[in-house]
Motif scaffolding. Structure first.
Motif, PDB file in Angstrom:
ATOM      1  N   THR A 112       0.828  -1.207   0.000  1.00 25.61           N
ATOM      2  CA  THR A 112       0.000   0.000   0.000  1.00 25.61           C
ATOM      3  C   THR A 112       0.860   1.254   0.000  1.00 25.61           C
ATOM      4  O   THR A 112       0.646   2.156  -0.800  1.00 25.61           O
ATOM      5  CB  THR A 112      -0.943   0.000   1.219  1.00 25.61           C
ATOM      6  OG1 THR A 112      -1.765  -1.161   1.135  1.00 25.61           O
ATOM      7  CG2 THR A 112      -1.818   1.233   1.232  1.00 25.61           C
ATOM      8  N   TYR A 151       1.630   0.573  -4.424  1.00 23.84           N
ATOM      9  CA  TYR A 151       0.330   0.998  -4.915  1.00 23.84           C
ATOM     10  C   TYR A 151       0.146   2.511  -4.896  1.00 23.84           C
ATOM     11  O   TYR A 151      -0.502   3.056  -5.777  1.00 23.84           O
ATOM     12  CB  TYR A 151      -0.799   0.336  -4.123  1.00 23.84           C
ATOM     13  CG  TYR A 151      -0.869  -1.161  -4.304  1.00 23.84           C
ATOM     14  CD1 TYR A 151      -0.317  -1.779  -5.421  1.00 23.84           C
ATOM     15  CD2 TYR A 151      -1.473  -1.957  -3.366  1.00 23.84           C
ATOM     16  CE1 TYR A 151      -0.379  -3.150  -5.581  1.00 23.84           C
ATOM     17  CE2 TYR A 151      -1.535  -3.334  -3.518  1.00 23.84           C
ATOM     18  CZ  TYR A 151      -0.985  -3.919  -4.629  1.00 23.84           C
ATOM     19  OH  TYR A 151      -1.060  -5.266  -4.778  1.00 23.84           O
ATOM     20  N   ASP A 158      -1.677   4.589  -7.699  1.00 23.40           N
ATOM     21  CA  ASP A 158      -3.090   4.782  -7.386  1.00 23.40           C
ATOM     22  C   ASP A 158      -3.868   5.376  -8.548  1.00 23.40           C
ATOM     23  O   ASP A 158      -4.920   4.878  -8.922  1.00 23.40           O
ATOM     24  CB  ASP A 158      -3.264   5.696  -6.171  1.00 23.40           C
ATOM     25  CG  ASP A 158      -3.279   4.926  -4.869  1.00 23.40           C
ATOM     26  OD1 ASP A 158      -3.151   3.688  -4.908  1.00 23.40           O
ATOM     27  OD2 ASP A 158      -3.419   5.561  -3.827  1.00 23.40           O
ATOM     28  N   GLU A 171      -6.484   2.947 -10.375  1.00 25.31           N
ATOM     29  CA  GLU A 171      -7.845   3.321 -10.025  1.00 25.31           C
ATOM     30  C   GLU A 171      -8.735   3.364 -11.266  1.00 25.31           C
ATOM     31  O   GLU A 171      -9.901   3.024 -11.218  1.00 25.31           O
ATOM     32  CB  GLU A 171      -7.827   4.689  -9.335  1.00 25.31           C
ATOM     33  CG  GLU A 171      -9.091   5.006  -8.609  1.00 25.31           C
ATOM     34  CD  GLU A 171      -8.921   6.208  -7.705  1.00 25.31           C
ATOM     35  OE1 GLU A 171      -9.712   6.310  -6.764  1.00 25.31           O
ATOM     36  OE2 GLU A 171      -8.021   7.037  -7.937  1.00 25.31           O
ATOM     37  N   GLY A 220     -10.002  -0.208 -11.977  1.00 22.93           N
ATOM     38  CA  GLY A 220     -10.630  -0.937 -10.880  1.00 22.93           C
ATOM     39  C   GLY A 220      -9.733  -1.907 -10.144  1.00 22.93           C
ATOM     40  O   GLY A 220     -10.159  -2.511  -9.163  1.00 22.93           O
ATOM     41  N   GLU A 221      -8.491  -2.074 -10.589  1.00 18.86           N
ATOM     42  CA  GLU A 221      -7.618  -3.050  -9.934  1.00 18.86           C
ATOM     43  C   GLU A 221      -7.220  -2.619  -8.534  1.00 18.86           C
ATOM     44  O   GLU A 221      -7.083  -3.463  -7.651  1.00 18.86           O
ATOM     45  CB  GLU A 221      -6.367  -3.313 -10.777  1.00 18.86           C
ATOM     46  CG  GLU A 221      -6.673  -4.181 -11.970  1.00 18.86           C
ATOM     47  CD  GLU A 221      -5.446  -4.799 -12.567  1.00 18.86           C
ATOM     48  OE1 GLU A 221      -4.711  -5.477 -11.831  1.00 18.86           O
ATOM     49  OE2 GLU A 221      -5.228  -4.605 -13.762  1.00 18.86           O
ATOM     50  N   LYS A 238      -8.965  -0.968  -6.349  1.00 17.02           N
ATOM     51  CA  LYS A 238     -10.075  -1.292  -5.452  1.00 17.02           C
ATOM     52  C   LYS A 238     -10.079  -2.782  -5.142  1.00 17.02           C
ATOM     53  O   LYS A 238     -10.281  -3.189  -4.000  1.00 17.02           O
ATOM     54  CB  LYS A 238     -11.396  -0.864  -6.095  1.00 17.02           C
ATOM     55  CG  LYS A 238     -12.590  -1.031  -5.194  1.00 17.02           C
ATOM     56  CD  LYS A 238     -13.850  -0.520  -5.845  1.00 17.02           C
ATOM     57  CE  LYS A 238     -15.027  -0.674  -4.926  1.00 17.02           C
ATOM     58  NZ  LYS A 238     -16.260  -0.171  -5.503  1.00 17.02           N
ATOM     59  N   ARG A 239      -9.832  -3.590  -6.152  1.00 22.46           N
ATOM     60  CA  ARG A 239      -9.794  -5.047  -5.972  1.00 22.46           C
ATOM     61  C   ARG A 239      -8.679  -5.455  -5.016  1.00 22.46           C
ATOM     62  O   ARG A 239      -8.866  -6.309  -4.142  1.00 22.46           O
ATOM     63  CB  ARG A 239      -9.610  -5.727  -7.335  1.00 22.46           C
ATOM     64  CG  ARG A 239      -9.202  -7.177  -7.283  1.00 22.46           C
ATOM     65  CD  ARG A 239     -10.398  -8.112  -7.095  1.00 22.46           C
ATOM     66  NE  ARG A 239     -10.002  -9.460  -6.790  1.00 22.46           N
ATOM     67  CZ  ARG A 239      -9.760 -10.399  -7.706  1.00 22.46           C
ATOM     68  NH1 ARG A 239      -9.881 -10.129  -8.980  1.00 22.46           N
ATOM     69  NH2 ARG A 239      -9.418 -11.608  -7.337  1.00 22.46           N
ATOM     70  N   HIS A 245      -7.236  -3.644  -2.597  1.00 18.55           N
ATOM     71  CA  HIS A 245      -7.596  -3.245  -1.237  1.00 18.55           C
ATOM     72  C   HIS A 245      -8.715  -4.130  -0.688  1.00 18.55           C
ATOM     73  O   HIS A 245      -8.684  -4.515   0.482  1.00 18.55           O
ATOM     74  CB  HIS A 245      -8.012  -1.773  -1.198  1.00 18.55           C
ATOM     75  CG  HIS A 245      -6.878  -0.820  -1.395  1.00 18.55           C
ATOM     76  ND1 HIS A 245      -5.775  -0.762  -0.570  1.00 18.55           N
ATOM     77  CD2 HIS A 245      -6.665   0.119  -2.337  1.00 18.55           C
ATOM     78  CE1 HIS A 245      -4.951   0.156  -0.986  1.00 18.55           C
ATOM     79  NE2 HIS A 245      -5.456   0.714  -2.067  1.00 18.55           N
ATOM     80  N   GLN A 246      -9.680  -4.466  -1.528  1.00 18.31           N
ATOM     81  CA  GLN A 246     -10.771  -5.341  -1.108  1.00 18.31           C
ATOM     82  C   GLN A 246     -10.235  -6.713  -0.716  1.00 18.31           C
ATOM     83  O   GLN A 246     -10.649  -7.279   0.301  1.00 18.31           O
ATOM     84  CB  GLN A 246     -11.799  -5.465  -2.231  1.00 18.31           C
ATOM     85  CG  GLN A 246     -13.007  -6.266  -1.853  1.00 18.31           C
ATOM     86  CD  GLN A 246     -14.021  -6.326  -2.997  1.00 18.31           C
ATOM     87  OE1 GLN A 246     -13.974  -5.556  -3.954  1.00 18.31           O
ATOM     88  NE2 GLN A 246     -14.953  -7.254  -2.887  1.00 18.31           N
TER      89      GLN A 246
END
Length: 163
Positions: free
Chosen positions: A67, A71, A75, A79, A82-83, A85-86, A88-89
């Protein structure tokens, strides 16, 4: 040709952040293999919970590195597709599964949750190595990757020192 010791120091000096993270993945997968080997023989919730705590400790530092260094540099680019978000999810879902091990009602449930967290971690590592890390290497300059790798090495050395 450099003597073996000096050659390994040079390799470490030139290590990119992506190489460092893949090396950590390799080590973690070996630890996961050993945990999965003994998991069926663990007879108490406390034993399973201890294994989960071990995995939590390993992954917490690794996720912070991803992070904070890799990342954050990407970011804005990740972003868009969508990767990010994936990623972090995935981290949150793995953390959640590991936390649930500690509150499981039975040893069998705790084993199942830990096994599920290990599987999710393996899948997450594969996704990073197939998709995210090659993308990072494509977008960032080699000097930046090496600088991030050196920062990782310094932080790892600090974590390894006795308290």
């Amino acid at each position: 040709m450099l003597p073996p010791k000096r050659r390994s120091v040079k390799v470490m000096r030139d290590m990119k952040i992506t190489e460092a993270l893949v090396a950590e993945h390799t080590i973690f997968l070996t630890v996961f293999d050993q945990i999965e080997r003994v998991l069926p023989s663990l007879a108490t919730h406390t034993e399973v919970s201890t294994m989960a705590s071990l995995v939590e400790g390993l992954l917490e530092s690794h996720a912070k590195t991803e992070t904070n260094m890799a990342y954050l540099a990407l970011d804005h680019v990740l972003e868009q597709n969508g990767e990010l978000k994936r990623m972090h999810q995935d981290h949150h879902e793995i953390d959640d599964r590991l936390r649930k091990v500690h509150t499981a009602k039975t040893c069998a449930e705790a084993r199942k949750l830990l096994k599920s967290a290990l599987l999710a971690s393996r899948e997450h590592f594969q996704l990073e190595e197939r998709s995210v890390f090659p993308f990072i290497e494509k977008v960032l300059q080699k000097d930046t990757l090496v600088e991030l790798g050196q920062t990782w090495l310094q932080r790892s050395a600090l974590r390894a020192q006795p308290a």
